[in-house]
Design an enzyme around this catalytic site. Structure first.
Site, mmCIF file in Angstrom:
data_model
loop_
_atom_site.group_PDB
_atom_site.id
_atom_site.type_symbol
_atom_site.label_atom_id
_atom_site.label_comp_id
_atom_site.label_asym_id
_atom_site.label_seq_id
_atom_site.Cartn_x
_atom_site.Cartn_y
_atom_site.Cartn_z
ATOM 1 N N HIS A 5 16.959 31.626 24.582
ATOM 2 C CA HIS A 5 16.066 32.419 25.425
ATOM 3 C C HIS A 5 15.681 33.749 24.777
ATOM 4 O O HIS A 5 16.518 34.423 24.196
ATOM 5 C CB HIS A 5 16.785 32.682 26.759
ATOM 6 C CG HIS A 5 15.991 33.502 27.718
ATOM 7 N ND1 HIS A 5 16.457 34.687 28.244
ATOM 8 C CD2 HIS A 5 14.761 33.315 28.255
ATOM 9 C CE1 HIS A 5 15.543 35.180 29.066
ATOM 10 N NE2 HIS A 5 14.509 34.370 29.089
ATOM 11 N N HIS A 41 9.166 40.993 25.153
ATOM 12 C CA HIS A 41 9.420 40.802 26.583
ATOM 13 C C HIS A 41 9.323 42.122 27.340
ATOM 14 O O HIS A 41 8.594 42.233 28.311
ATOM 15 C CB HIS A 41 10.808 40.168 26.792
ATOM 16 C CG HIS A 41 11.061 39.750 28.204
ATOM 17 N ND1 HIS A 41 11.257 40.651 29.232
ATOM 18 C CD2 HIS A 41 11.139 38.523 28.776
ATOM 19 C CE1 HIS A 41 11.443 39.993 30.364
ATOM 20 N NE2 HIS A 41 11.379 38.704 30.118
#
Length: 273
Positions: A5, A41
Site C-alpha cells: 500500500h 498521497h
C-alpha cells in the site's frame, strides 16, 4: 495478490517487494490541466505511515519500468501487478476524459517504452468517483489512436469509492468496460470496517453473471483481519505489512488453499476452484 500500500517513492518498490509484495498500489495526483503530476498521497494517510513520500509521475514510471523489465539490473520477477490509485478528486468531472488521455500517453512513453520492451506488469486504473468513468474512455481511445491497442490487454479497472455494486456496473456500462474488473473494498487502517460489502462483491464475482473478476480488501495490517479476508475468499489483500500477509498465507489453514500469484496467473480471469 499481496498488494503493498502507498508505494510512492522508487526506493519503496524494492522495500515492499522484499517484504513479500507481488503487487503495489501507487497514488497519482493530477495538476490543474488533468495531467498526472506526482506519485503522492499527502496527509492524512494510514496510521504509522509517512504520508509525504513522492516522485514526479514520469520518474516513478521509469523506476517502475526497470523493476518490471526482465534483464534490467533492477528487475524484480515477483512484481506483477500495479494499482494506480488515481486521485481525481481534484479534477472537475469534465476533465476525466483528458486525465485518461494524459495518463495513457505517460504510461505509453515512460512505462511501456512505446511498446518496445517496456515494463511487463499488469496495471489497474483505480478511480474513486463513478462520475469519472470517461477517464477509462480517454485512456482506451488514446492507446488505440497511438497504435497500441494491444497494451489494453495489460490494463484493468477498479472503482474504489465503496459504491453500491449495481451503480458500479452501470458506470462500467457507460465506459464500455466488459471485463478486467477488480473490485476494491476498504478503509484506512486507522478505522475498523466489516466485510459486508466484500462478501457482496465476492458473490457478484462468483455468480457468473456479474462484472467483477477479482476482489481485494484494504488496508489490512493485522493477522486476524487477514484471516477473516481469506475466509471470505478475497483475491487480493492490500497492506502496509506484506510480510504479515505472507506469514498468514503460510499457516496450515491457508497454505493448501491459497498461493501467491505469479506472472502466469491471469489477473483478469475469475478464479474457479
Amino acid at each position: 495478490w499481496i498488494m503493498g500500500h502507498m508505494v510512492n517513492n522508487i526506493n519503496q518498490i524494492e522495500e515492499f517487494v522484499s517484504l513479500g509484495a507481488n503487487s503495489i498500489e501507487t497514488d497519482v495526483s493530477f495538476d490543474k490541466k488533468a495531467n498526472p503530476e506526482y506519485t503522492y498521497h499527502g496527509t492524512p494517510c494510514d496510521c504509522g505511515r509517512d504520508c509525504l513520500r513522492w516522485e514526479y509521475f514520469k520518474d516513478f514510471l521509469n523506476g517502475l519500468r526497470k523493476a518490471t523489465t526482465p534483464g534490467d539490473a533492477k528487475y524484480r520477477e515477483k512484481l506483477i501487478l500495479v494499482v494506480f490509485d488515481l486521485k481525481t478528486g481534484s479534477l472537475y468531472d469534465n476533465q476525466a476524459y483528458d486525465a485518461g488521455k494524459s495518463l495513457a500517453k505517460n504510461l505509453l512513453e515512460y512505462y511501456w517504452n512505446n511498446g518496445n520492451n517496456g515494463g511487463r506488469a499488469y496495471i489497474v486504473l483505480s478511480i474513486p468517483n463513478l462520475a469519472h468513468y470517461k477517464l477509462v474512455t480517454g485512456f482506451k481511445e488514446t492507446l488505440k489512436d497511438e497504435g497500441h491497442e494491444d497494451l489494453l490487454e495489460k490494463v484493468g479497472h477498479d472503482f474504489s469509492g465503496n459504491d453500491d455494486i449495481p451503480d458500479i456496473e452501470s458506470a462500467y456500462k457507460k465506459a464500455g468496460v466488459t471485463g478486467h474488473v477488480w473490485q476494491s473494498d476498504g478503509i484506512t487502517n486507522c478505522l475498523p470496517r466489516t466485510l459486508k460489502r466484500v462478501i457482496l462483491a465476492i458473490a457478484n464475482r462468483d455468480s457468473g453473471s456479474g462484472i467483477i473478476n477479482k476482489v481485494y480488501y484494504w488496508t489490512v495490517d493485522k493477522r486476524s483481519t487477514t484471516r477473516d479476508s481469506l475466509e471470505a475468499g478475497v483475491d487480493g489483500i492490500m497492506t502496509n505489512y506484506p510480510d504479515v500477509i505472507a506469514d498468514v498465507l503460510s499457516e496450515a489453514a491457508y497454505k493448501d488453499k491459497y498461493r501467491i500469484a505469479t506472472y502466469d496467473d491471469n489477473p483478469w480471469e475469475t478464479f474457479k476452484a
